[in-house]
Write a protein that holds these residues in place. Structure first.
Motif, short mmCIF file in Angstrom:
data_model
loop_
_atom_site.label_atom_id
_atom_site.label_comp_id
_atom_site.label_asym_id
_atom_site.label_seq_id
_atom_site.Cartn_x
_atom_site.Cartn_y
_atom_site.Cartn_z
N PRO A 120 0.83 -1.21 0.00
CA PRO A 120 0.00 0.00 0.00
C PRO A 120 0.86 1.26 0.00
N VAL A 121 0.40 2.32 -0.74
CA VAL A 121 1.13 3.58 -0.78
C VAL A 121 0.75 4.39 0.44
N ASN A 122 1.77 4.80 1.17
CA ASN A 122 1.54 5.62 2.35
C ASN A 122 1.73 7.08 1.95
N CYS A 123 0.67 7.77 1.57
CA CYS A 123 0.74 9.13 1.04
C CYS A 123 0.10 10.09 2.03
N ASN A 124 0.93 10.93 2.61
CA ASN A 124 0.43 11.87 3.60
C ASN A 124 0.72 13.30 3.15
N ASN A 125 -0.28 14.16 3.22
CA ASN A 125 -0.07 15.56 2.88
C ASN A 125 0.65 16.27 4.03
N LYS A 126 1.71 16.99 3.66
CA LYS A 126 2.49 17.68 4.68
C LYS A 126 1.65 18.78 5.34
N PHE A 127 0.91 19.53 4.52
CA PHE A 127 0.04 20.57 5.04
C PHE A 127 -1.39 20.04 4.94
N ALA A 128 -2.02 19.85 6.05
CA ALA A 128 -3.30 19.14 6.10
C ALA A 128 -4.41 19.83 5.32
N ALA A 129 -4.50 21.14 5.43
CA ALA A 129 -5.63 21.83 4.79
C ALA A 129 -5.23 23.25 4.41
N THR A 130 -5.88 23.77 3.39
CA THR A 130 -5.62 25.15 2.99
C THR A 130 -6.31 26.12 3.94
N THR A 131 -5.75 27.30 4.04
CA THR A 131 -6.36 28.33 4.88
C THR A 131 -6.91 29.49 4.06
N MET A 132 -6.59 29.49 2.74
CA MET A 132 -7.04 30.58 1.87
C MET A 132 -6.87 30.17 0.42
N THR A 133 -7.45 30.95 -0.48
CA THR A 133 -7.28 30.70 -1.91
C THR A 133 -6.01 31.40 -2.39
N MET A 134 -5.49 30.94 -3.52
CA MET A 134 -4.33 31.60 -4.08
C MET A 134 -4.66 33.05 -4.44
N ALA A 135 -5.87 33.27 -4.94
CA ALA A 135 -6.28 34.63 -5.31
C ALA A 135 -6.23 35.56 -4.11
N ALA A 136 -6.70 35.08 -2.97
CA ALA A 136 -6.68 35.90 -1.76
C ALA A 136 -5.25 36.15 -1.31
N PHE A 137 -4.40 35.13 -1.47
CA PHE A 137 -3.00 35.29 -1.09
C PHE A 137 -2.32 36.33 -1.98
N LYS A 138 -2.48 36.20 -3.29
CA LYS A 138 -1.82 37.10 -4.23
C LYS A 138 -2.30 38.54 -4.06
N ALA A 139 -3.57 38.70 -3.68
CA ALA A 139 -4.14 40.04 -3.53
C ALA A 139 -3.42 40.87 -2.46
N GLN A 140 -2.64 40.20 -1.60
CA GLN A 140 -1.90 40.92 -0.56
C GLN A 140 -0.66 41.62 -1.10
N ALA A 141 -0.23 41.26 -2.32
CA ALA A 141 1.00 41.82 -2.87
C ALA A 141 0.88 43.33 -3.01
N PRO A 142 1.85 44.08 -2.51
CA PRO A 142 1.80 45.53 -2.64
C PRO A 142 2.07 45.97 -4.07
N ALA A 143 1.73 47.19 -4.40
CA ALA A 143 1.93 47.72 -5.75
C ALA A 143 3.41 47.82 -6.09
N SER A 144 4.25 47.96 -5.08
CA SER A 144 5.69 47.96 -5.27
C SER A 144 6.33 47.38 -4.00
N GLY A 145 7.52 46.84 -4.13
CA GLY A 145 8.19 46.25 -2.98
C GLY A 145 7.59 44.90 -2.63
N TYR A 146 7.68 44.55 -1.36
CA TYR A 146 7.24 43.22 -0.93
C TYR A 146 6.78 43.26 0.52
N ILE A 147 6.12 42.17 0.91
CA ILE A 147 5.77 41.97 2.31
C ILE A 147 6.33 40.63 2.77
N LEU A 148 6.56 40.49 4.04
CA LEU A 148 7.01 39.22 4.62
C LEU A 148 5.80 38.52 5.25
#
Length: 462
Positions: free
Chosen positions: A33-61
């Motif tokens: 049997p294949v023992n396949c485990n996800n390292k991160f159990a569940a998502t907390t947000m969509t990629m769109a919501a994540f990307k929307a945090q990007a500033p108009a210039s520079g970066y955030i941590l």
């Protein structure tokens, strides 16, 4: 050891072997049997919501757990992507794309095209870097650094489907034309555009390869894609592209690529040459004009006074053919005198345009014309005759005899314009008979020779 004990051991071993063998029919062992485990159990947000945090210039941590899913659209298997992974939020009908900087090559082995990945961005930077929203590591030199190979698994993991890494069949987002693709909403997304081909300057007069080579080494190379609407965009290929020596396909069809932008310059990226399905016939985005009233004569004078309006490009008695690029000989007027003119100033890319004049070479004895140049920075005019060209046909296939040397083409002024003056006389040889064409060829480039040419009083005499 006595013989009884020896026989007992041998018999026992043989029986054990028979017992094991009898448990497996036809060498069919059970797959563990294949023992396949996800390292991160569940998502907390969509990629769109994540990307929307990007500033108009520079970066955030990113300082907290921000987990989202994506699907890989890039591949460095053939060398056209280097230490980056492009991914989008859905396998089909995506809404957003991102790029990750990684200090690791051969990423296709871990994350092939279509791989379902999950990212925890805690500890990474998110920002706009040279025209593209990216995520990457904290770096003392770059705003978005490459994630060290040893730390990549801390932030990125494949998503399991019960049988190992889930790899989806991606469906490229279909767009109407190349201009639509040049939109920041599609950056790092896999798209497909119909009715696309390489520009005529990339396949004529020499069929180029995907990349150029200098002393045997590949160099990063731009080629130009165009669509049926006349839109164009750069196709960027890496000097390490393993398929770079292949000739560019001459046909027309669907182009699948990852949308990319470097600062303000759009440059699309393919994973492999099969992303371009150019099996159809080419579409001429700048077809030949005129040619509807061709008449072969051995005696005529064309001074263009009967034509109007200014910038006219259609002359029924002649063919005006923009073989490379989209500029035609145009009608101009100066000091109440009409003539045709062409130049590459303020243009983009190469231009090769012909003005084809039908001639009865049996009846004709001489050819004359007036010529003028403006803002000369290189020779742009050549004159040919041909006897196997068909009006409105493929002028690149015609056999051309160069007669430019029989004329004097000005090489001045470097600034401003000269005056129209006779270029000389060409004596048509007696051996040249039958119907054919005199071809006036303009060759220039928006980033090279941009000399403006003017022609008038084209005259053939018996």
């Amino acid at each position: 050891m006595n013989i009884k004990k020896y026989l007992s051991i041998v018999t026992g071993a043989a029986f054990a072997a028979i017992s094991i063998t009898s448990c497996v029919q036809k060498d069919e062992w059970e797959t563990p049997p294949v023992n396949c485990n996800n390292k991160f159990a569940a998502t907390t947000m969509t990629m769109a919501a994540f990307k929307a945090q990007a500033p108009a210039s520079g970066y955030i941590l990113i300082t907290n757990d921000q987990i989202f899913d994506g699907y890989v659209v890039s591949s460095d298997e053939n060398g056209n992507f280097y230490k980056t992974i492009s991914f989008q939020d859905k396998a089909e009908n995506p809404t957003v794309g991102l790029q990750m900087e990684v200090d690791k090559s051969s990423n296709y082995a871990d994350f092939p095209v279509g791989a379902h990945i999950r990212i925890n961005a805690k500890g990474l930077r998110l920002g706009l870097d040279r025209g593209t929203v990216k995520i990457g590591s904290v770096d003392p030199t770059f705003s978005i650094g490459r994630i060290p190979a040893s730390l990549l698994s801390r932030y990125v993991s494949g998503v399991c489907n019960g049988n190992g890494l889930e790899v989806a069949a991606l469906k490229p987002l279909e767009l109407a034309n190349l201009n639509v693709a040049k939109n920041e909403q599609y950056i790092n997304m896999l798209v497909k555009v119909p009715n696309v081909q390489f520009s005529s300057g990339d396949i004529l007069p020499v069929n180029k390869t995907f990349i150029d080579y200098v002393a045997g080494a590949g160099t990063d190379t731009d080629r130009t894609l165009e669509d049926a609407s006349g839109n164009n965009v750069v196709l960027r290929n890496s000097g390490f592209f393993s398929e770079g020596s292949k000739l560019l396909p001459k046909g027309n069809g669907d182009a699948t690529f990852v949308v990319s932008r470097y600062n303000s310059s759009w440059q699309m990226l393919i994973r492999k040459t099969s992303d371009l399905n150019f099996a159809g016939a080419r579409v001429d985005s700048a077809p030949p004009k005129g040619g509807t009233a061709i008449a072969f004569s051995g005696s005529f004078l064309e001074n263009f006074e009967s034509y109007s309006p200014t910038n006219l490009e259609v002359y029924p008695k002649y063919v005006n053919d923009a073989l490379v690029g989209n500029r035609y000989w145009q009608l101009k007027t100066f000091s109440n005198n009409k003539y045709i003119q062409l130049g590459a100033n303020s243009g983009s890319g190469p231009y090769v345009t012909y003005f084809a004049v039908p001639v009865d070479f049996t009846a004709a004895s001489t050819l004359k014309f007036d010529v003028n140049v403006g803002f000369w920075n290189g020779n742009a005019l050549k004159v040919y005759y041909t006897t196997n060209y068909t009006a409105l046909g493929d002028i690149s296939a015609a056999t051309k005899t160069d007669i430019t040397s029989f004329f004097t083409i000005p090489t001045a002024p470097l600034s401003g314009y000269g005056t129209l003056t006779p270029a000389g006389t060409y004596n048509i040889p007696a051996s040249l008979t039958g119907n054919g064409y005199i071809l006036f060829e303009y060759t220039g480039n928006g980033s090279g020779v941009t000399t403006t040419l003017q022609l008038d009083n084209i005259q053939v005499q018996p």
